[in-house]
Design a protein around this motif. Structure first.
Motif, PDB file in Angstrom:
ATOM      1  N   GLN A  58       0.809  -1.223   0.000  1.00  0.00           N
ATOM      2  CA  GLN A  58       0.000   0.000   0.000  1.00  0.00           C
ATOM      3  C   GLN A  58       0.842   1.272   0.000  1.00  0.00           C
ATOM      4  OE1 GLN A  58      -3.162  -0.067  -0.482  1.00  0.00           O
ATOM      5  NE2 GLN A  58      -3.339  -2.305  -0.318  1.00  0.00           N
ATOM      6  N   GLU A  59       2.151   1.159  -0.165  1.00  0.00           N
ATOM      7  CA  GLU A  59       2.984   2.359  -0.136  1.00  0.00           C
ATOM      8  C   GLU A  59       2.694   3.286  -1.313  1.00  0.00           C
ATOM      9  OE1 GLU A  59       6.898   0.943   2.391  1.00  0.00           O
ATOM     10  OE2 GLU A  59       7.076   1.345   0.232  1.00  0.00           O
ATOM     11  N   THR A  60       2.377   2.719  -2.473  1.00  0.00           N
ATOM     12  CA  THR A  60       2.035   3.556  -3.617  1.00  0.00           C
ATOM     13  C   THR A  60       0.763   4.339  -3.356  1.00  0.00           C
ATOM     14  OG1 THR A  60       3.077   1.979  -5.120  1.00  0.00           O
ATOM     15  CG2 THR A  60       1.523   3.564  -6.085  1.00  0.00           C
ATOM     16  N   LEU A  61      -0.242   3.669  -2.754  1.00  0.00           N
ATOM     17  CA  LEU A  61      -1.488   4.350  -2.420  1.00  0.00           C
ATOM     18  C   LEU A  61      -1.244   5.474  -1.417  1.00  0.00           C
ATOM     19  CD1 LEU A  61      -4.605   4.573  -2.420  1.00  0.00           C
ATOM     20  CD2 LEU A  61      -4.626   2.859  -0.592  1.00  0.00           C
TER      21      LEU A  61
ATOM     22  N   LEU B  97       2.641   0.790   8.798  1.00  0.00           N
ATOM     23  CA  LEU B  97       3.080  -0.481   9.361  1.00  0.00           C
ATOM     24  C   LEU B  97       1.863  -1.327   9.749  1.00  0.00           C
ATOM     25  CD1 LEU B  97       5.902   0.821  11.758  1.00  0.00           C
ATOM     26  CD2 LEU B  97       6.140   0.051   9.395  1.00  0.00           C
ATOM     27  N   LEU B  98       2.075  -2.637   9.753  1.00  0.00           N
ATOM     28  CA  LEU B  98       1.070  -3.594  10.199  1.00  0.00           C
ATOM     29  C   LEU B  98       1.494  -4.197  11.524  1.00  0.00           C
ATOM     30  CD1 LEU B  98       0.375  -5.487   6.834  1.00  0.00           C
ATOM     31  CD2 LEU B  98      -1.123  -3.812   7.926  1.00  0.00           C
TER      32      LEU B  98
ATOM     33  N   GLU C 190     -12.363   0.644   2.054  1.00  0.00           N
ATOM     34  CA  GLU C 190     -12.101   0.761   3.490  1.00  0.00           C
ATOM     35  C   GLU C 190     -10.655   1.144   3.759  1.00  0.00           C
ATOM     36  OE1 GLU C 190     -13.328  -3.104   4.688  1.00  0.00           O
ATOM     37  OE2 GLU C 190     -15.341  -2.448   5.305  1.00  0.00           O
ATOM     38  N   ILE C 191      -9.723   0.563   2.995  1.00  0.00           N
ATOM     39  CA  ILE C 191      -8.313   0.931   3.161  1.00  0.00           C
ATOM     40  C   ILE C 191      -8.103   2.392   2.809  1.00  0.00           C
ATOM     41  CG2 ILE C 191      -5.991   0.507   2.293  1.00  0.00           C
ATOM     42  CD1 ILE C 191      -6.777  -2.416   1.900  1.00  0.00           C
ATOM     43  N   ARG C 192      -8.706   2.821   1.714  1.00  0.00           N
ATOM     44  CA  ARG C 192      -8.532   4.204   1.275  1.00  0.00           C
ATOM     45  C   ARG C 192      -9.102   5.177   2.317  1.00  0.00           C
ATOM     46  NH1 ARG C 192      -7.852   6.929  -3.581  1.00  0.00           N
ATOM     47  NH2 ARG C 192      -8.823   8.994  -3.655  1.00  0.00           N
ATOM     48  N   GLN C 193     -10.273   4.866   2.859  1.00  0.00           N
ATOM     49  CA  GLN C 193     -10.878   5.741   3.861  1.00  0.00           C
ATOM     50  C   GLN C 193     -10.019   5.820   5.111  1.00  0.00           C
ATOM     51  OE1 GLN C 193     -15.480   4.782   2.445  1.00  0.00           O
ATOM     52  NE2 GLN C 193     -14.694   3.921   4.329  1.00  0.00           N
ATOM     53  N   ALA C 194      -9.486   4.685   5.552  1.00  0.00           N
ATOM     54  CA  ALA C 194      -8.647   4.679   6.752  1.00  0.00           C
ATOM     55  C   ALA C 194      -7.369   5.477   6.532  1.00  0.00           C
ATOM     56  CB  ALA C 194      -8.319   3.242   7.152  1.00  0.00           C
ATOM     57  N   VAL C 195      -6.747   5.318   5.361  1.00  0.00           N
ATOM     58  CA  VAL C 195      -5.493   6.023   5.089  1.00  0.00           C
ATOM     59  C   VAL C 195      -5.741   7.525   4.988  1.00  0.00           C
ATOM     60  CG1 VAL C 195      -3.651   6.324   3.394  1.00  0.00           C
ATOM     61  CG2 VAL C 195      -4.402   4.031   4.006  1.00  0.00           C
ATOM     62  N   ILE C 196      -6.825   7.938   4.319  1.00  0.00           N
ATOM     63  CA  ILE C 196      -7.131   9.369   4.218  1.00  0.00           C
ATOM     64  C   ILE C 196      -7.331   9.965   5.611  1.00  0.00           C
ATOM     65  CG2 ILE C 196      -8.866  11.027   3.445  1.00  0.00           C
ATOM     66  CD1 ILE C 196      -9.290   9.333   0.977  1.00  0.00           C
ATOM     67  N   HIS C 197      -8.047   9.249   6.474  1.00  0.00           N
ATOM     68  CA  HIS C 197      -8.284   9.735   7.834  1.00  0.00           C
ATOM     69  C   HIS C 197      -6.964   9.927   8.579  1.00  0.00           C
ATOM     70  CE1 HIS C 197     -10.668   9.980  11.631  1.00  0.00           C
ATOM     71  NE2 HIS C 197      -9.520   9.565  12.141  1.00  0.00           N
ATOM     72  N   GLU C 198      -6.096   8.937   8.513  1.00  0.00           N
ATOM     73  CA  GLU C 198      -4.834   9.029   9.267  1.00  0.00           C
ATOM     74  C   GLU C 198      -3.881  10.044   8.652  1.00  0.00           C
ATOM     75  OE1 GLU C 198      -6.563   6.484  11.765  1.00  0.00           O
ATOM     76  OE2 GLU C 198      -4.729   7.618  12.070  1.00  0.00           O
TER      77      GLU C 198
END
Length: 621
Positions: free
Chosen positions: A157-160, A177-178, A208-216
């Protein structure tokens, strides 16, 4: 009573500790009051106000000690001895009464030592409490360092993350990180910002991944981690003050809401609310989530309601807004920290007179032209800092510039020449390169629009409360029986999302809520309150007046009503309005009563209005 208050003020002024506490209390009261008065402004603005408040509280004790005191004379000099004697009880000042020769020396020494002992005891209690409340902050930092060492990078997901960082205007490198022990995402770090994600996030959907990353990433862009650490340190320093903890809880909520707004700007609100509920459900049997976690149980209802509220203003605070807030905070510290109450002739009123800010806010460039056929109607979001208002009357522009466009209706703007309703205009303006916002309803943009209307239209308005036609929404049947088109909903929006997830093998429930206008004569609602129905009716041209809920019905409802929409041609109006008012559509009144079991009772009542005192047709510039 005045003399008692004067003595209390002088006692506080005689003690450095009490003076700092009184000033901090004043700052907190003002901040929380401003927060209450700005419930409809974007969460980013509210969060900035609270962050500035914690910054002021952190600097205030230092500034109060190092800056030269400025005397604020209160009362008269004849009570100086009484105040000096009282101030000795808190360790400041000196007992000016001589000890009688016959007094026992040991008793005198005991009296002189007692104030110091009390002060030392209080300072020890304060220091102990501060250390105890700082300990969790230090332990959290240590735990996060251990988690970082045991986590693994999420290379897929680093590119995203890089793409979303550029879209958010974030130029720092962010590591994702995971970790196997995590249940919800959260962010931490100053120089090396890090987003920690649960290990099972690899199984989430792309949305869901995109929403979480945008939030953080929004947390990183806003520098929320260092700000929250600073606020937590301030809470430890003022651990005994209840308003500090109230401000802390509000700060946590508004920070999360500001990041939620960043997600909602590019995602569907209901889907994101479902994700928040799902993540919070994970924490139901676990310890509280860390600071800046994406979801927690405490503020779930408020966040979900804000995400689903389509009338809630959203947007970021630009550089100009942040700079202005910093200047105000510095000025506030510089003005308040050196003040010290002393006895003398009263000068409190003069010292408290606020300085008036006469500076105006205006567009960098603006043009106001008669409407050109073919140009779109309405006010779209800002694009590249450009504000546009197409095919708009002056009355519509006044409603936008001087009130909430979702709660102030057009009929609440009255007065003005006849052309304010007939002539239409196109406005194009440049907001400014320093204001990085996208919402046309941003308070700064609305202020610029007010300046433009005053400049080009020579507009003068006055806010008044007038007795105008309004209506009460009541039950039509004496037995309180509802119509066939109105039925109670099993749950409201938040209850629907917070319930158990549906079985994928079973039919999915209808999860939308709110209003739907199916053509000009069909109004449908689902899972809405009676107050919301009253607001929806207020905005209908067939009603054209403020409607208040007087049904006494609690909970959420579904409804469907069909009626004839041509209200202006009705000859037998059920009520009469003022000279410029229109009657309620008889067809709508009949439909409400026969289909929903409700009735609108027209009456006169107090309504807040804006009166156009003066307006001129603009010159072409």
């Amino acid at each position: 009573m005045t003399e008692v208050l004067t003595q209390i003020v002088l006692v506080i002024g005689a003690s450095t500790e009490l003076s700092i506490l009184a000033k901090a209390t004043t700052i907190l009261v003002l901040a929380l009051l401003a927060l209450w008065m700005s419930r409809r402004v974007p969460a980013s603005v509210r969060s900035l106000v609270l962050a500035s408040t914690f910054g002021i509280l952190f600097v205030l004790p230092i500034a109060a000690v190092v800056t030269p005191p400025v005397a604020l004379k209160v009362g008269t000099s004849d009570i100086r001895s009484e105040i000096t004697g009282l101030s000795a009880g808190i360790g400041h000042g000196r007992d000016e009464h001589p000890v009688p020769p016959s007094s026992d020396r040991s008793a005198s020494s005991a009296r002189n030592r007692s104030p110091v002992s009390i002060r030392l005891l209080l300072m020890t209690a304060w220091a102990t409490g501060a250390v105890l409340f700082l300990a969790p902050v230090i332990e959290t930092a240590r735990r996060l360092r251990r988690m970082r060492r045991s986590a693994r990078r999420w290379l897929n997901q680093e590119t995203l993350v890089r793409t979303l960082s550029r879209e958010a205007g974030l130029h720092r490198h962010v590591v994702v990180l995971l970790h196997d022990d995590l249940l919800v995402p959260f962010t931490y770090g100053v120089l090396r910002p890090t987003i920690l994600m649960p290990a099972d996030a690899q199984n989430w959907t792309n949305a869901e991944i995109r929403q979480a990353v945008i939030h953080e990433l929004e947390h990183v862009r806003r520098s929320d981690w260092p700000l929250h650490v600073l606020a937590r340190v301030v809470c430890a320093l003022y651990w005994f003050h209840p308003l500090v903890w109230r401000a802390w809880r509000c700060f946590c909520l508004e920070s999360e809401r500001a990041c939620d707004d960043a997600v909602v700007r590019s995602a569907e609100g209901i889907a994101y609310a479902e994700q928040l509920v799902s993540l919070a459900r994970r924490l139901s049997r676990c310890a509280p989530a860390p600071v800046l976690s994406m979801a927690n149980r405490g503020d779930l209802a408020a966040r979900v309601a804000a995400v689903l509220d389509t009338t809630q203003a959203r947007g970021r605070v630009g550089m100009l807004g942040r700079g202005a807030t910093l200047v105000i905070a510095v000025a506030l510290v510089a003005c308040i920290s050196p003040l010290k109450a002393t006895s003398g002739t009263s000068a409190l009123a003069r010292a408290q007179a606020p300085a008036q800010n006469t500076s105006s806010v205006a567009f960098e460039q603006a043009s106001v032209m008669p409407h050109t056929p073919g140009k779109p109607r309405g006010i779209p979001p800002l694009i590249d800092g450009r504000f546009t208002a197409g095919d708009s009357t002056l009355r519509e522009l006044v409603r936008i510039a001087y009130g909430d466009p979702f709660t102030r209706f057009e009929f609440q703007v009255i007065g003005g020449p006849a052309w304010v309703d007939s002539d239409r205009f196109d406005i194009e303006a440049q907001v400014g390169s320093g204001l990085n916002i996208g919402a046309s309803w941003h308070p700064r943009v609305v202020a610029m629009l007010r300046t433009l209307l005053a400049d080009r239209f020579k507009l003068e308005v006055l806010s008044e409360t007038r007795q105008l036609p309004m209506a009460d929404l009541v039950l039509a049947n004496s037995d309180r029986k509802l119509g066939a088109g109105l039925r109670r909903s099993a749950e409201n929006c938040i209850d629907l999302l917070a319930g158990p997830l549906p079985n994928p093998s079973e039919p999915q429930p209808d999860r939308w809520c709110g209003f739907k206008f199916s053509g000009p004569s069909v109004l449908t609602g689902q899972k809405v309150s009676m107050a919301a129905l009253a607001g929806g009716l207020s905005n209908r041209p067939e009603v054209d007046r403020v409607v208040r809920d007087r049904t006494g019905l609690e909970g959420a409802f579904d409804f469907h009503v069909e009626f004839t929409s041509d209200a202006r041609s009705a000859s037998n109006a059920s009520s009469t309005r003022g000279a410029n008012a229109s009657p309620i559509s008889p067809a709508l009144l009949t439909a409400l009563e026969t289909q929903l079991g409700l009735r609108l009772e027209a009456k006169q009542g107090p309504v807040d209005v804006l009166v156009i005192r003066h307006a001129e047709k603009p010159t072409e510039k």
